[in-house]
Design a protein around this motif. Structure first.
Motif, PDB file in Angstrom:
ATOM      1  N   LYS A  26       0.465  -0.783  -0.009  1.00 27.47           N
ATOM      2  CA  LYS A  26       0.342  -0.198  -0.045  1.00 27.47           C
ATOM      3  C   LYS A  26       0.928   1.515  -0.274  1.00 27.47           C
ATOM      4  O   LYS A  26       0.519   2.247   0.103  1.00 27.47           O
ATOM      5  N   SER A  27       2.160   1.297   0.465  1.00 25.36           N
ATOM      6  CA  SER A  27       3.333   1.583  -0.252  1.00 25.36           C
ATOM      7  C   SER A  27       3.141   3.283  -1.327  1.00 25.36           C
ATOM      8  O   SER A  27       3.408   2.181  -2.223  1.00 25.36           O
ATOM      9  N   ASN A  28       2.867   4.174  -1.359  1.00 23.04           N
ATOM     10  CA  ASN A  28       2.635   5.328  -2.238  1.00 23.04           C
ATOM     11  C   ASN A  28       4.610   5.445  -3.191  1.00 23.04           C
ATOM     12  O   ASN A  28       5.210   5.597  -4.161  1.00 23.04           O
ATOM     13  N   VAL A  29       5.577   4.586  -2.107  1.00 22.47           N
ATOM     14  CA  VAL A  29       6.811   4.564  -2.866  1.00 22.47           C
ATOM     15  C   VAL A  29       6.691   3.391  -3.344  1.00 22.47           C
ATOM     16  O   VAL A  29       8.725   2.719  -3.510  1.00 22.47           O
ATOM     17  N   LEU A  30       6.173   2.458  -3.565  1.00 20.40           N
ATOM     18  CA  LEU A  30       6.265   1.343  -3.561  1.00 20.40           C
ATOM     19  C   LEU A  30       7.643   0.618  -4.620  1.00 20.40           C
ATOM     20  O   LEU A  30       7.627  -0.315  -4.763  1.00 20.40           O
ATOM     21  N   GLY A  31       7.156   1.601  -6.331  1.00 23.54           N
ATOM     22  CA  GLY A  31       8.202   1.165  -7.438  1.00 23.54           C
ATOM     23  C   GLY A  31       9.516   1.920  -6.976  1.00 23.54           C
ATOM     24  O   GLY A  31      10.254   1.168  -7.217  1.00 23.54           O
ATOM     25  N   GLU A  32       9.991   2.341  -5.964  1.00 22.51           N
ATOM     26  CA  GLU A  32      10.584   3.067  -5.297  1.00 22.51           C
ATOM     27  C   GLU A  32      11.323   1.365  -4.659  1.00 22.51           C
ATOM     28  O   GLU A  32      13.088   2.169  -3.930  1.00 22.51           O
ATOM     29  N   LEU A  33      11.122   0.692  -3.781  1.00 25.22           N
ATOM     30  CA  LEU A  33      11.420  -0.435  -3.004  1.00 25.22           C
ATOM     31  C   LEU A  33      12.235  -1.332  -3.461  1.00 25.22           C
ATOM     32  O   LEU A  33      11.972  -2.120  -4.466  1.00 25.22           O
ATOM     33  N   ASP A  34      13.201  -2.070  -3.312  1.00 29.18           N
ATOM     34  CA  ASP A  34      13.806  -3.235  -3.291  1.00 29.18           C
ATOM     35  C   ASP A  34      13.443  -3.884  -1.633  1.00 29.18           C
ATOM     36  O   ASP A  34      14.125  -3.828  -0.808  1.00 29.18           O
ATOM     37  N   ILE A  35      12.548  -4.562  -1.376  1.00 25.64           N
ATOM     38  CA  ILE A  35      12.453  -5.414  -0.272  1.00 25.64           C
ATOM     39  C   ILE A  35      13.610  -6.855  -0.133  1.00 25.64           C
ATOM     40  O   ILE A  35      13.020  -8.107  -1.016  1.00 25.64           O
ATOM     41  N   MET A  36      14.003  -7.010   0.210  1.00 26.83           N
ATOM     42  CA  MET A  36      15.002  -8.045   0.693  1.00 26.83           C
ATOM     43  C   MET A  36      14.313  -9.131   1.677  1.00 26.83           C
ATOM     44  O   MET A  36      14.486  -8.230   2.796  1.00 26.83           O
ATOM     45  N   VAL A  37      14.169 -10.244   1.397  1.00 29.66           N
ATOM     46  CA  VAL A  37      13.920 -11.880   2.752  1.00 29.66           C
ATOM     47  C   VAL A  37      14.787 -11.920   2.496  1.00 29.66           C
ATOM     48  O   VAL A  37      14.744 -13.262   1.540  1.00 29.66           O
ATOM     49  N   VAL A  38      15.061 -11.855   3.618  1.00 21.54           N
ATOM     50  CA  VAL A  38      16.304 -12.657   3.884  1.00 21.54           C
ATOM     51  C   VAL A  38      16.175 -13.991   4.554  1.00 21.54           C
ATOM     52  O   VAL A  38      16.555 -14.069   6.184  1.00 21.54           O
ATOM     53  N   ASP A  39      15.740 -15.126   4.232  1.00 18.08           N
ATOM     54  CA  ASP A  39      15.782 -16.441   5.247  1.00 18.08           C
ATOM     55  C   ASP A  39      16.546 -17.115   5.251  1.00 18.08           C
ATOM     56  O   ASP A  39      17.722 -17.758   4.685  1.00 18.08           O
ATOM     57  N   ASP A  40      17.102 -17.315   7.347  1.00 15.92           N
ATOM     58  CA  ASP A  40      17.815 -17.462   7.389  1.00 15.92           C
ATOM     59  C   ASP A  40      17.642 -18.876   7.545  1.00 15.92           C
ATOM     60  O   ASP A  40      18.085 -19.610   8.786  1.00 15.92           O
TER      61      ASP A  40
END
Length: 247
Positions: A26-40
């Protein structure tokens, strides 16, 4: 290249990961986001959930898998893989307001700051707010010295990295200590020391889930010595570099 890299260290958090990731959609800056899920090295379906988000939003979410090494190791892995100009962290059992990074990005860029800080809501398991931690009043800009003073006494600005946004270059020689508890307390003051200006947003955008059974909330144990050591190192650092704050 994305503007914001967000590192989310994840270990066996299938039960909270969706609640953590959904606000980003829902973020207005979704297109600027690089979301890294680091599965440990999770043994549940944490990785499968992260893959679902990547499949739906391949330009925004990515799954990074690694062998289990603990929170600090996973965060460091995320730092090494980050590409954005700015870097943030979210713990996978917490969650954020949908406009957190839009506000922090606006504040940090408009003021040409190096760090942006939001207030924190401490919530229980079902989301009831237990406590809010923030600097009172309007948004403000702090010098490095003022920021270090606030951080040292830790009354209004916490040592957590999760309610903050950093210029990624601040981490050029800084990493989290692997194998230590209270890992944030070993690094946040070093990041503040490298900053010239720190932007303070008084909105409580970060929701820290308080868990009474967490190791950090248990009675004193040998692992509590990590916090003592971190505090001693911070005091020694300030004694050498900010002597007026400790005398």
């Amino acid at each position: 290249m994305k503007v914001l890299s967000i590192s989310i260290a994840a270990y066996n958090v299938a039960y909270t990961l969706k609640e953590c990731l959904d606000p980003f959609l829902k973020s207005n800056v979704l297109g600027e986001l690089d979301i890294m899920v680091v599965d440990d090295g999770s043994s549940d379906n944490t990785a499968e959930i992260a893959e679902e988000y990547h499949a739906l939003y391949p330009d925004t979410f990515r799954l990074i898998k690694k062998e289990n090494g603990g929170l600090s190791d996973a965060r460091n892995y995320g730092i090494n893989k980050a590409e954005g100009k700015y870097l943030g962290f979210v713990d996978s059992d917490d969650y954020i307001s949908e406009n957190m990074y839009e506000s922090l990005l606006s504040g940090i860029t408009y003021n040409n700051a190096d760090i942006a800080v939001a207030a924190i809501n401490q919530v229980d398991e079902i989301g009831n707010i237990l406590k809010t931690r923030s600097i009172d009043g309007e948004e403000k800009l702090l010098t490095k010295y003022e920021g270090m003073e606030e951080l040292l006494f830790s009354q209004r600005i916490s040592n957590s990295v999760c309610n903050k946004l950093f210029k990624r270059e601040l981490f050029s020689k800084i990493r989290f200590p692997v194998g230590k508890l209270y890992e944030d307390e070993y690094v946040t003051y070093k990041l503040f020391d490298k900053a010239h200006k720190i932007y303070i947003c008084t909105n409580a955008f970060y929701f820290y889930r308080y868990n009474e059974s967490s190791i950090t909330h248990c009675k004193f144990s040998e692992r509590e010595f990590d916090r003592i050591i971190a505090s001693e190192l911070k005091i020694e650092f300030c004694n050498n570099n900010y002597p007026k704050l400790v005398h």
